[in-house]
Design a protein around this motif. Structure first.
Motif, short mmCIF file in Angstrom:
data_model
loop_
_atom_site.label_atom_id
_atom_site.label_comp_id
_atom_site.label_asym_id
_atom_site.label_seq_id
_atom_site.Cartn_x
_atom_site.Cartn_y
_atom_site.Cartn_z
N LEU A 157 0.81 -1.22 0.00
CA LEU A 157 0.00 0.00 0.00
C LEU A 157 0.84 1.26 0.00
O LEU A 157 0.42 2.28 -0.54
CB LEU A 157 -0.93 0.01 1.22
N ALA A 158 2.01 1.21 0.62
CA ALA A 158 2.90 2.38 0.67
C ALA A 158 4.33 1.87 0.81
O ALA A 158 4.58 0.85 1.45
CB ALA A 158 2.56 3.29 1.82
N VAL A 159 5.26 2.59 0.22
CA VAL A 159 6.68 2.24 0.25
C VAL A 159 7.45 3.53 0.50
O VAL A 159 7.18 4.55 -0.13
CB VAL A 159 7.15 1.64 -1.09
N GLY A 160 8.40 3.50 1.41
CA GLY A 160 9.22 4.67 1.65
C GLY A 160 9.90 4.62 2.99
O GLY A 160 10.11 3.55 3.56
N SER A 161 10.21 5.78 3.51
CA SER A 161 10.84 5.85 4.83
C SER A 161 9.82 5.46 5.88
O SER A 161 8.60 5.48 5.64
CB SER A 161 11.33 7.28 5.09
N ALA A 162 10.30 5.10 7.06
CA ALA A 162 9.39 4.73 8.15
C ALA A 162 8.43 5.86 8.45
O ALA A 162 7.23 5.64 8.66
CB ALA A 162 10.20 4.35 9.39
N GLU A 163 8.92 7.09 8.46
CA GLU A 163 8.07 8.25 8.75
C GLU A 163 6.97 8.40 7.70
O GLU A 163 5.80 8.64 8.03
CB GLU A 163 8.90 9.53 8.81
N PHE A 164 7.31 8.25 6.42
CA PHE A 164 6.34 8.37 5.34
C PHE A 164 5.27 7.29 5.45
O PHE A 164 4.07 7.57 5.38
CB PHE A 164 7.05 8.28 3.98
N VAL A 165 5.69 6.05 5.65
CA VAL A 165 4.74 4.94 5.71
C VAL A 165 3.83 5.07 6.93
O VAL A 165 2.62 4.85 6.83
CB VAL A 165 5.49 3.59 5.69
N GLU A 166 4.37 5.48 8.06
CA GLU A 166 3.54 5.70 9.25
C GLU A 166 2.53 6.83 9.02
O GLU A 166 1.39 6.76 9.46
CB GLU A 166 4.40 6.01 10.48
N GLU A 167 2.95 7.86 8.30
CA GLU A 167 2.04 8.97 7.98
C GLU A 167 0.89 8.49 7.10
O GLU A 167 -0.26 8.86 7.31
CB GLU A 167 2.81 10.09 7.28
N ILE A 168 1.20 7.66 6.12
CA ILE A 168 0.16 7.11 5.25
C ILE A 168 -0.80 6.25 6.06
O ILE A 168 -2.02 6.36 5.94
CB ILE A 168 0.77 6.30 4.08
#
Length: 142
Positions: free
Chosen positions: A93-104
């Motif tokens: 569903l989302a791929v990226g930094s931990a901060e980005f994925v948690e935000e999503i």
């Protein structure tokens, strides 16, 4: 480009190569409907790509820098024969930094409750909880 933009660059390259993977074209610049072709060849009418925003997100100064960077990513992917389907971009569903994925995940509200954030090597991912789906499938007889 700095490392925080690595995920965006990988995603763009994966999308740019869709028609190459499908065997429709040998070079994504030939597929005129692609964002890659628009950046590379320009489009005066019905422009789809916000070039300034893209350059800013990739931390590149000019459209010329964006063109060169994307060309080098495409060339490297083709030379390295990185033309297979990648579950990273097709199933998660989302791929990226931990901060980005948690935000999503947070932005999903209650729909994010049963989704897992996992470290997958170079990136973090957001995906459905396998145990939850396995439990639902066994109860429903699927």
């Amino acid at each position: 480009m700095v490392s925080t933009d690595h995920h965006l660059a990988r995603c763009l390259t994966y999308i740019d190569l869709n028609m190459v993977r499908a065997g429709v074209v040998k070079d994504p610049a030939i597929w005129s409907e692609s964002g890659y072709a628009e950046i590379r060849n320009g489009r005066q009418r019905y422009q789809l790509v916000d070039r300034r925003t893209l350059a800013a997100l990739l931390e590149l100064s000019t459209l010329g820098d964006v063109r060169l960077a994307r060309q080098s990513w495409i060339k490297a992917s083709i030379e390295q024969k990185m033309l297979t389907r990648d579950t990273c971009w097709t199933e998660w569903l989302a791929v990226g930094s931990a901060e980005f994925v948690e935000e999503i995940k947070g932005g999903l509200g209650i729909r994010g409750r049963h989704r897992d954030v996992r470290n997958a090597g170079r990136e973090c991912i957001l995906r459905e909880n396998e145990f939850r789906w396995g439990s639902l499938q066994s109860k429903s007889g699927l």
